[in-house]
Design an enzyme around this catalytic site. Structure first.
Site, PDB file in Angstrom:
ATOM      1  N   LYS A   3       1.280  -1.397  -0.016  1.00 43.99           N
ATOM      2  CA  LYS A   3       0.100  -0.239   0.058  1.00 43.99           C
ATOM      3  C   LYS A   3       0.522   1.203   0.021  1.00 43.99           C
ATOM      4  CE  LYS A   3      -4.512  -1.183   0.708  1.00 43.99           C
ATOM      5  NZ  LYS A   3      -5.701  -1.536   2.144  1.00 43.99           N
ATOM      6  N   LYS A   8      -3.588  -9.380  -8.065  1.00 42.02           N
ATOM      7  CA  LYS A   8      -4.871  -9.687  -6.876  1.00 42.02           C
ATOM      8  C   LYS A   8      -6.465  -8.737  -7.630  1.00 42.02           C
ATOM      9  CE  LYS A   8      -5.691  -7.980  -2.676  1.00 42.02           C
ATOM     10  NZ  LYS A   8      -5.622  -7.852  -1.682  1.00 42.02           N
ATOM     11  N   LYS A  48     -10.491  -3.245  -6.253  1.00 50.93           N
ATOM     12  CA  LYS A  48     -10.850  -2.094  -7.449  1.00 50.93           C
ATOM     13  C   LYS A  48      -9.463  -1.191  -7.736  1.00 50.93           C
ATOM     14  CE  LYS A  48     -13.679   0.621  -7.606  1.00 50.93           C
ATOM     15  NZ  LYS A  48     -14.245   1.771  -7.304  1.00 50.93           N
TER      16      LYS A  48
END
Ligand code: TYM
Length: 326
Positions: free
Chosen positions: A112, A192, A195
């Site tokens: 992230k 993966k 969204k």
């Protein structure tokens, strides 16, 4: 006494078939066997840049999609995380007993950080502590998740152990419960499904859009022409067949692909038919719920009331054990 399950999903704006195959389908199968609590975890979702004016809709959208997918409100508790302030209170206490290094080694945090270079906030780092609070506030023993969350759950168990050792036995060590589906890859055939990567098929994707997405989805990259034999083992479309198609169809695809009897479009048409049939009742239920927002708000309010009671009890015990005056 049934064991208690807790799991959560972020209101990211769309629930996709990765969420469904990796987690939600499993949740539905567990409804009768366990006492189930599920949360729309909105405080997790604010760790990435977002528009405040859209968040409420995204929360409701997530709740509606979960109910449409089969989380029958009569059989489980569904609520919104931010409505129970004890989640953030317990997170602070876990902050105080967790070494920073434990958080820094989380692979999701590392990923992230790179995806959100302009907004590497502390919440991205302490994200698993809020997860620990979600689960331990309700003393859940079992946590059904996709395999991308397993490392976080190991940390949650470690936090429960650390708290229990220091302040006296309070929390169970929750076990992950994985579905048969491993990490579902996105339409790029590689990353993966998520969204944020824009490589997803929504769980309530409209028929036209579903085909538009499948038509251009990446298959076996080595199969350049229609007459080249393909290799289903490395093809993401073939993997998706294993979740939606019958055994006969899967055999037909495997053989036809390896011998070049069928092309990628033939294979995708069969997958499209099966995914679409699977989704149709979900889409219809979701449309009914779109017209009945009050019903959904009521479900969430009932969930809030039920969880509030348990959250209050756990926090009273925790405050007493850590020695604060309340
Ligand atoms: P979230 O919102 O990213 O995803 C919800 C669930 O879907 C699973 N999942 C996948 N499974 C297979 N393939 C994929 N491509 C895929 N993408 C998502 C996830 O494993 C998850 O089970 N941190 C959690 C939410 C959370 C939570 C909790 C979960 C907050 N508190 C407490 C369990 C217990 C998350 O981000 O999930």
């Amino acid at each position: 006494m049934k064991q208690r399950i807790f799991s959560g999903i972020q209101p990211s704006g769309v629930i996709h078939i990765g969420n469904y195959l990796g987690a939600i389908r499993n949740w539905i199968n567990l409804l009768d066997k366990y006492e189930c609590i599920f949360a729309v975890v909105d405080y997790h979702a604010i760790t990435v840049t977002y528009k405040p004016t859209e968040l409420q809709d995204r929360i409701l959208e997530a709740a509606k999609t979960l109910i449409a997918a089969g989380l029958e409100p009569e059989k489980c508790t569904l609520f919104v995380q931010s409505q129970i302030p004890e989640h953030t209170e317990l997170t602070w206490i876990f902050n105080a007993i967790t070494p920073v290094s434990d958080l820094e080694r989380m692979t999701q945090y590392k990923d992230k950080k790179y995806q959100n270079m302009d907004n590497i906030n502390s919440g991205l780092l302490t994200y698993p502590l809020l997860m620990a609070s979600d689960i331990l506030l309700y003393k859940a023993q079992v946590v059904p998740v996709g395999d991308d969350q397993v490392q976080h759950l190991e940390l949650v168990r470690e936090i429960a152990r650390r708290f229990n050792n220091r302040f006296g036995v309070t929390f169970p060590e929750p076990q992950p419960l994985l579905s048969k589906a491993q990490r579902i890859r996105g339409l790029d055939g590689n990353a993966k499904m998520s969204k944020s990567q824009n490589n997803y098929i929504a769980l309530v994707e409209e028929e036209d859009e579903l085909w538009n997405k499948l038509r251009v989805a990446v298959t076996d990259p080595a199969r350049k022409r229609r007459n080249d034999p393909g290799n289903p083992c490395i093809c993401n479309i073939f993997t998706l067949h294993s979740y939606f198609s019958s055994d006969e169809e899967i055999k037909w695809v495997e053989k036809g692909c390896k011998t070049a009897d069928i092309g990628c479009i033939d294979c995708k048409k069969t997958l499209f038919k099966n995914v679409n049939n699977h989704m149709k009742p979900l889409r219809e239920k979701k449309k009914e719920l779109d017209k009945n927002q009050n019903y959904v708000r009521n479900v969430l309010e009932n969930g809030r009331k039920r969880c509030s009671r348990q959250a209050r009890e756990t926090m009273e015990e925790v405050r007493e054990k850590i020695g604060v005056f309340y």
